[in-house]
Write an enzyme that holds these catalytic residues in place. Structure first.
Site, PDB file in Angstrom:
ATOM      1  CB  CYS A   1      -0.960  -0.003   1.189  1.00 33.81           C
ATOM      2  SG  CYS A   1      -0.353  -0.853   2.636  1.00 33.81           S
TER       3      CYS A   1
ATOM      4  CG  HIS B   1      -0.793   3.765   4.513  1.00 35.83           C
ATOM      5  ND1 HIS B   1      -1.510   3.392   5.623  1.00 35.83           N
ATOM      6  CD2 HIS B   1      -0.304   2.604   3.980  1.00 35.83           C
ATOM      7  CE1 HIS B   1      -1.483   2.070   5.754  1.00 35.83           C
ATOM      8  NE2 HIS B   1      -0.754   1.562   4.763  1.00 35.83           N
TER       9      HIS B   1
HETATM   10  N1  LIG Z   1      -4.877  -3.664   4.403  1.00 37.30           N
HETATM   11  C1  LIG Z   1      -4.107  -3.070   3.500  1.00 37.30           C
HETATM   12  O1  LIG Z   1      -3.973  -1.832   3.440  1.00 37.30           O
HETATM   13  C2  LIG Z   1      -3.381  -3.892   2.493  1.00 37.30           C
HETATM   14  C3  LIG Z   1      -2.769  -3.244   1.442  1.00 37.30           C
HETATM   15  C4  LIG Z   1      -2.096  -4.002   0.502  1.00 37.30           C
HETATM   16  C5  LIG Z   1      -2.054  -5.350   0.652  1.00 37.30           C
HETATM   17  N2  LIG Z   1      -2.673  -5.964   1.687  1.00 37.30           N
HETATM   18  C6  LIG Z   1      -2.608  -7.420   1.782  1.00 37.30           C
HETATM   19  O2  LIG Z   1      -3.887  -7.979   1.538  1.00 37.30           O
HETATM   20  C7  LIG Z   1      -4.038  -9.169   2.293  1.00 37.30           C
HETATM   21  C8  LIG Z   1      -5.279  -9.100   3.149  1.00 37.30           C
HETATM   22  O3  LIG Z   1      -5.223  -7.963   3.987  1.00 37.30           O
HETATM   23  P1  LIG Z   1      -6.465  -7.500   4.874  1.00 37.30           P
HETATM   24  O4  LIG Z   1      -6.024  -6.210   5.456  1.00 37.30           O
HETATM   25  O5  LIG Z   1      -7.745  -7.557   4.127  1.00 37.30           O
HETATM   26  O6  LIG Z   1      -6.489  -8.655   6.010  1.00 37.30           O
HETATM   27  P2  LIG Z   1      -7.699  -9.124   6.961  1.00 37.30           P
HETATM   28  O7  LIG Z   1      -8.626  -7.994   7.218  1.00 37.30           O
HETATM   29  O8  LIG Z   1      -7.045  -9.786   8.117  1.00 37.30           O
HETATM   30  O9  LIG Z   1      -8.487 -10.225   6.088  1.00 37.30           O
HETATM   31  C9  LIG Z   1      -7.910 -11.450   5.726  1.00 37.30           C
HETATM   32  C10 LIG Z   1      -8.869 -12.210   4.817  1.00 37.30           C
HETATM   33  O10 LIG Z   1      -8.227 -13.429   4.393  1.00 37.30           O
HETATM   34  C11 LIG Z   1      -9.091 -14.527   4.692  1.00 37.30           C
HETATM   35  N3  LIG Z   1      -8.325 -15.730   4.988  1.00 37.30           N
HETATM   36  C12 LIG Z   1      -7.421 -15.907   5.974  1.00 37.30           C
HETATM   37  N4  LIG Z   1      -6.948 -17.175   5.945  1.00 37.30           N
HETATM   38  C13 LIG Z   1      -7.579 -17.804   4.927  1.00 37.30           C
HETATM   39  C14 LIG Z   1      -7.550 -19.122   4.393  1.00 37.30           C
HETATM   40  N5  LIG Z   1      -6.750 -20.070   4.919  1.00 37.30           N
HETATM   41  N6  LIG Z   1      -8.334 -19.415   3.317  1.00 37.30           N
HETATM   42  C15 LIG Z   1      -9.143 -18.483   2.791  1.00 37.30           C
HETATM   43  N7  LIG Z   1      -9.228 -17.213   3.258  1.00 37.30           N
HETATM   44  C16 LIG Z   1      -8.457 -16.884   4.311  1.00 37.30           C
HETATM   45  C17 LIG Z   1      -9.884 -14.059   5.892  1.00 37.30           C
HETATM   46  O11 LIG Z   1     -11.041 -14.854   6.009  1.00 37.30           O
HETATM   47  P3  LIG Z   1     -11.706 -15.182   7.463  1.00 37.30           P
HETATM   48  O12 LIG Z   1     -12.531 -13.975   7.793  1.00 37.30           O
HETATM   49  O13 LIG Z   1     -12.535 -16.397   7.156  1.00 37.30           O
HETATM   50  O14 LIG Z   1     -10.606 -15.421   8.413  1.00 37.30           O
HETATM   51  C18 LIG Z   1     -10.168 -12.616   5.500  1.00 37.30           C
HETATM   52  O15 LIG Z   1     -11.215 -12.580   4.548  1.00 37.30           O
HETATM   53  C19 LIG Z   1      -2.726  -9.336   3.062  1.00 37.30           C
HETATM   54  O16 LIG Z   1      -1.869 -10.158   2.308  1.00 37.30           O
HETATM   55  C20 LIG Z   1      -2.193  -7.933   3.124  1.00 37.30           C
HETATM   56  O17 LIG Z   1      -0.795  -7.893   3.274  1.00 37.30           O
HETATM   57  C21 LIG Z   1      -3.343  -5.273   2.614  1.00 37.30           C
END
Ligand SMILES: NC(=O)c1ccc[n+]([C@@H]2O[C@H](COP(=O)([O-])OP(=O)(O)OC[C@H]3O[C@@H](n4cnc5c(N)ncnc54)[C@H](OP(=O)(O)O)[C@@H]3O)[C@@H](O)[C@H]2O)c1
Length: 344
Positions: free
Chosen positions: A130, A242
């Site tokens: 991000c 950010h």
């Molecule tokens: N947040 C940001 O600003 C941002 C920016 C760029 C990239 N990212 C990347 O995007 C990804 C997700 O970030 P987030 O902020 O959305 O995280 P989050 O809010 O913690 O959400 C994680 C998601 O992944 C799912 N998940 C976890 N384990 C899984 C599995 N074994 N099989 C299928 N689904 C699974 C979760 O489902 P459940 O609800 O069922 O657990 C939830 O839907 C990460 O890799 C992060 O580094 C995030």
């Protein structure tokens, strides 16, 4: 016939935003599927005016799905993206698992959309971190004009960048301060409420953190391998968006006025730069917006050709979900994929 799109990680911070953005931008999908872990099976997520029942990634067959927007973390991506790609479904991945793979394009559409061509090697396209996404959107027009040689950046990153559990931690700790409850730290190494933490992701041998290293490696891959960059990444008690204080050095002269004009014309950028109280953008105003906002544009008097900038964007949108949907739009608009024929 429209496309069939799966959102893997649909219950998370980024996944929910992906669903909103697909709907808002009228992405040409005739079927959208929400996927998450077994924990979420059967729960519901919003999509437009309706809801989608969440299905389990482990049990889903991708053979008739065209695009998978993936935001389920690095280990899930490492396991699943190649399998999904082999089913001829293009994965647009938000984790860091594939960003540095030479056979996977790392794309910010405003900056390097043409690099998408190599996606067919693995059927995987990566989104940057991000902090990098908003930075390269702001740097690209300046680099094209005066060739950037060096960037020094300090980030002020919101807690939503660390997932929904991290957002909950800021909320719970803030509440605990007001009601004098004990402060529990789980996601962050120190208390985040009313604090700032100069540490994001793991430490590396040279003392930098992985988040800082990502900004270096990804800026080189997306914008120009010759750019030298050094970063300090800091977590701040802000829920969404950010901010970045950026010092940029150029090979050729460039004035603050020229930079303002270039950035005003540049795709994805919005300049808000009045030299008066409140004449700049803060994370609160950028939340829920698509633009990368640039404020506080000044000439740096300590170097020959230097500018200072303040860059703010919604990390869940341009930093993740919006960028992923824009990549999907590039695939569709450039006719790089066709909808699969599906049984009625
Ligand atoms: N947040 C940001 O600003 C941002 C920016 C760029 C990239 N990212 C990347 O995007 C990804 C997700 O970030 P987030 O902020 O959305 O995280 P989050 O809010 O913690 O959400 C994680 C998601 O992944 C799912 N998940 C976890 N384990 C899984 C599995 N074994 N099989 C299928 N689904 C699974 C979760 O489902 P459940 O609800 O069922 O657990 C939830 O839907 C990460 O890799 C992060 O580094 C995030």
């Amino acid at each position: 016939m429209g496309y069939k799109v799966a959102v893997a990680g649909a219950t998370g911070n980024v996944g929910r935003e992906m669903l909103d953005i697909l709907h808002e931008r009228g992405f040409p999908a005739d079927d959208v599927v929400a996927l998450a872990s077994r924990r979420s099976q059967g729960t519901e997520v919003s999509f437009g005016d309706g809801v989608l029942k969440v299905r389990t990634l482990d049990d889903y067959d991708f053979s008739d799905t065209d695009i998978c927007l993936m935001s389920a973390g690095g280990s899930v991506s490492r396991e699943w993206a190649p399998k999904i790609g082999r089913q001829n479904c293009v994965v647009i991945d938000n984790s860091s698992a594939w960003r540095y793979d030479a056979d996977v394009p790392l794309i910010v559409p405003e900056v390097n959309a043409d690099a998408i061509a190599g996606f067919t090697k693995k059927n995987i396209i990566a989104n940057p971190n991000c902090s990098t996404a908003q930075l390269v959107v702001a740097l690209k027009p300046l680099h094209d004009h005066a060739r950037i040689t060096r960037v020094v950046v300090a980030t002020y990153q919101s807690v939503s960048g660390a997932g929904k559990a991290a957002s909950d931690e800021l909320f719970t700790q803030t509440r605990a301060v007001f009601v004098s409850d004990p402060i529990e730290t789980k996601k962050f190494p120190k208390r985040i409420a009313f604090n700032v933490i100069p540490h994001i992701d793991v430490f590396m041998e040279d003392g930098f953190t992985k988040e800082e290293w990502k900004m270096v490696a990804e800026t080189k891959k997306i914008l120009d391998p010759k750019i030298k960059l050094v970063a300090t990444c800091v977590r701040v008690p802000v829920f969404v968006s950010h901010s970045e204080a950026v010092a940029v050095e150029f090979a050729d002269p460039i004035s603050a006025d020229e930079a303002r004009e270039l950035l005003r014309e540049a795709p994805g950028c919005l300049v808000v730069d009045k030299h008066e109280d409140g004449g700049y953008v803060t994370p609160f105003e950028a939340a829920g917006e698509d633009a990368t906002y640039i404020s506080r544009i000044r000439e740096d008097p300590t170097v020959d050709n230097g500018l200072m900038l303040w860059v703010v964007s919604d990390n869940l949108r341009k930093g993740a979900a919006l960028n992923a949907v824009q990549i999907a739009e590039v695939l569709v608009n450039r006719k790089l994929i066709e909808p699969k024929r599906r049984a009625a």
